[in-house]
Design a protein around this motif. Structure first.
Motif, PDB file in Angstrom:
ATOM      1  N   GLY A 156      28.597  38.364 -95.683  1.00  0.00           N
ATOM      2  CA  GLY A 156      27.990  39.511 -96.338  1.00  0.00           C
ATOM      3  C   GLY A 156      28.571  40.815 -95.821  1.00  0.00           C
ATOM      4  O   GLY A 156      29.126  40.883 -94.719  1.00  0.00           O
ATOM      5  N   THR A 157      28.418  41.847 -96.614  1.00  0.00           N
ATOM      6  CA  THR A 157      28.935  43.168 -96.249  1.00  0.00           C
ATOM      7  C   THR A 157      27.830  44.207 -96.088  1.00  0.00           C
ATOM      8  O   THR A 157      28.116  45.354 -95.749  1.00  0.00           O
ATOM      9  N   GLY A 158      26.578  43.821 -96.369  1.00  0.00           N
ATOM     10  CA  GLY A 158      25.488  44.783 -96.346  1.00  0.00           C
ATOM     11  C   GLY A 158      25.301  45.504 -97.650  1.00  0.00           C
ATOM     12  O   GLY A 158      24.390  46.317 -97.791  1.00  0.00           O
ATOM     13  N   GLN A 159      26.161  45.218 -98.645  1.00  0.00           N
ATOM     14  CA  GLN A 159      26.059  45.797 -99.979  1.00  0.00           C
ATOM     15  C   GLN A 159      25.603  44.719-100.954  1.00  0.00           C
ATOM     16  O   GLN A 159      25.989  43.559-100.842  1.00  0.00           O
ATOM     17  N   GLY A 160      24.779  45.113-101.933  1.00  0.00           N
ATOM     18  CA  GLY A 160      24.134  44.142-102.800  1.00  0.00           C
ATOM     19  C   GLY A 160      25.031  43.404-103.767  1.00  0.00           C
ATOM     20  O   GLY A 160      24.613  42.411-104.348  1.00  0.00           O
TER      21      GLY A 160
ATOM     22  N   LEU B 276      19.222  37.534 -97.448  1.00  0.00           N
ATOM     23  CA  LEU B 276      20.161  37.412 -98.562  1.00  0.00           C
ATOM     24  C   LEU B 276      21.570  37.131 -98.060  1.00  0.00           C
ATOM     25  O   LEU B 276      21.936  37.490 -96.939  1.00  0.00           O
ATOM     26  N   ILE B 277      22.379  36.506 -98.915  1.00  0.00           N
ATOM     27  CA  ILE B 277      23.753  36.188 -98.539  1.00  0.00           C
ATOM     28  C   ILE B 277      24.595  37.450 -98.393  1.00  0.00           C
ATOM     29  O   ILE B 277      25.680  37.399 -97.823  1.00  0.00           O
ATOM     30  N   THR B 278      24.112  38.590 -98.904  1.00  0.00           N
ATOM     31  CA  THR B 278      24.858  39.842 -98.795  1.00  0.00           C
ATOM     32  C   THR B 278      24.577  40.591 -97.504  1.00  0.00           C
ATOM     33  O   THR B 278      25.204  41.623 -97.253  1.00  0.00           O
ATOM     34  N   ASP B 279      23.634  40.111 -96.684  1.00  0.00           N
ATOM     35  CA  ASP B 279      23.336  40.776 -95.412  1.00  0.00           C
ATOM     36  C   ASP B 279      24.566  40.724 -94.504  1.00  0.00           C
ATOM     37  O   ASP B 279      25.292  39.732 -94.465  1.00  0.00           O
ATOM     38  N   ALA B 280      24.773  41.808 -93.764  1.00  0.00           N
ATOM     39  CA  ALA B 280      25.969  41.909 -92.922  1.00  0.00           C
ATOM     40  C   ALA B 280      25.995  40.870 -91.810  1.00  0.00           C
ATOM     41  O   ALA B 280      27.065  40.559 -91.283  1.00  0.00           O
ATOM     42  N   SER B 281      24.848  40.319 -91.451  1.00  0.00           N
ATOM     43  CA  SER B 281      24.804  39.317 -90.387  1.00  0.00           C
ATOM     44  C   SER B 281      24.924  37.891 -90.915  1.00  0.00           C
ATOM     45  O   SER B 281      24.878  36.947 -90.134  1.00  0.00           O
ATOM     46  N   HIS B 282      25.044  37.735 -92.228  1.00  0.00           N
ATOM     47  CA  HIS B 282      25.045  36.395 -92.818  1.00  0.00           C
ATOM     48  C   HIS B 282      26.467  35.918 -93.096  1.00  0.00           C
ATOM     49  O   HIS B 282      27.334  36.686 -93.527  1.00  0.00           O
ATOM     50  N   ALA B 283      26.708  34.639 -92.855  1.00  0.00           N
ATOM     51  CA  ALA B 283      27.983  34.003 -93.197  1.00  0.00           C
ATOM     52  C   ALA B 283      27.705  32.536 -93.504  1.00  0.00           C
ATOM     53  O   ALA B 283      26.784  31.939 -92.942  1.00  0.00           O
ATOM     54  N   MET B 284      28.497  31.947 -94.390  1.00  0.00           N
ATOM     55  CA  MET B 284      28.309  30.543 -94.763  1.00  0.00           C
ATOM     56  C   MET B 284      29.650  29.940 -95.173  1.00  0.00           C
ATOM     57  O   MET B 284      30.605  30.651 -95.512  1.00  0.00           O
ATOM     58  N   SER B 285      29.697  28.624 -95.148  1.00  0.00           N
ATOM     59  CA  SER B 285      30.902  27.901 -95.534  1.00  0.00           C
ATOM     60  C   SER B 285      30.899  27.666 -97.042  1.00  0.00           C
ATOM     61  O   SER B 285      29.915  27.197 -97.600  1.00  0.00           O
TER      62      SER B 285
END
Length: 304
Positions: free
Chosen positions: A191-195, A168-177
């Motif tokens: 992402g921050t790890g929060q839904g 999910l885009i909210t995962d702490a390891s995820h980033a996108m432009s």
């Protein structure tokens, strides 16, 4: 001596297990084995989802006649409204095609999508992942973009024969432009790890980003298709002397309520209106183009 044999066997098994885990972490030798075990894991996902399906079926069978009549009337009203919107979208598409022809630009307005159902959620609180019921047999690819009717959800990170995992885009390891739909300002959404919370990274304090701005995907790096809604800016904080602004955003997609998702099988761009919210207000976002209600079908971005 015989009593020590089990201890030695246990130690040997532990050493082998640690060695295999370390080797799997540093190489991809275990991917074929993991893919094969997907055939064994798939029935477990279906069995885990069976109580939910059974409860839904029982609930649908216990609806009263009055509830069904009211539901039918409500759906009829919604169909009339949607038909009116489809007519308007057909006009807009025709105008867009004519403008592209005037600019001598060829455009493919179709987006191929695949409908999948969510059959599992990662129980690890540090991971924001879903399991869907489509896999390698359905031509699902690693890195494929996933969205619902409101916006981008995430990306396929692991594909099995009958299922796949979506980060999910909210995962702490995820980033996108992403870019601000109102003025085109680009930034990195992490992402921050929060839904229900995202944040924009390294946005200059003087950048024109406002509360309520719609953030859309840029397509840079070919990780996501360009022009799909991702999030809404919910707060912009400027601190004295800080080089970057503190900007929080909320995902457009209903990550905590969605049951079916769309897997985008083409990277064609889509056009979006300026959906920026008024200061302090809220509005509903438009559904992402190119969605459908049947599996593996071609559906145009705008109604034909």
């Amino acid at each position: 001596m015989s009593s020590a044999n089990p201890t030695y066997r246990l130690l040997i098994a532990l050493v082998l297990a640690v060695a295999l885990m370390a080797l799997d972490q540093r190489s991809r030798w275990g991917d074929p084995i993991r893919y094969a075990f997907g055939y064994l894991a798939a029935p477990m996902h279906y069995l885990a989802h069976l109580p939910v399906d059974t409860a839904r079926w029982v609930g649908s069978q216990t609806h009263s006649r009055q509830e069904l009549v009211e539901s039918s009337q409500r759906l009829q009203r919604q169909v009339l409204i949607l038909e009116q919107k489809v007519q308007r979208l057909a006009v807009l598409e025709a105008e867009n095609v004519r403008l592209r022809e005037l600019l001598n630009s060829s455009a493919n307005l179709d987006a191929s999508v695949l409908v999948a159902e969510i059959i599992g959620i990662d129980p690890d609180p540090n991971r924001q992942e879903l399991v869907i019921n489509k896999g390698g047999r359905d031509d699902v690819k690693q890195g494929q973009a996933v969205l619902d009717s409101q916006g981008l959800i995430g990306q396929v990170v692991e594909v099995g024969p009958l299922s796949a995992r979506v980060l999910l885009i909210t995962d702490a390891s995820h980033a996108m432009s992403v870019q601000v739909n109102r003025n085109g300002v680009r930034a990195i959404l992490a992402g921050t790890g929060q839904g229900n919370r995202l944040r924009l990274l390294y946005v200059p304090d003087t950048a024109d980003v406002r509360k309520g701005d719609l953030l859309v995907s840029t397509g840079l790096g070919q990780l996501y298709p360009r022009g799909y809604p991702v999030a809404q800016v919910v707060s912009v904080s400027h601190q004295s002397g800080a080089a970057f602004a503190e900007i929080q955003a909320r995902p457009n997609a209903h990550l905590d309520r969605v049951s079916h998702v769309l897997l985008v099988q083409s990277m064609e761009p889509v056009s979006l209106p300026d959906a920026r919210l008024p200061e302090g207000g809220s509005t509903e976002t438009s559904p992402a183009p190119g969605h459908t209600t049947s599996d593996n079908v071609e559906v145009p971005d705008a109604a034909q």
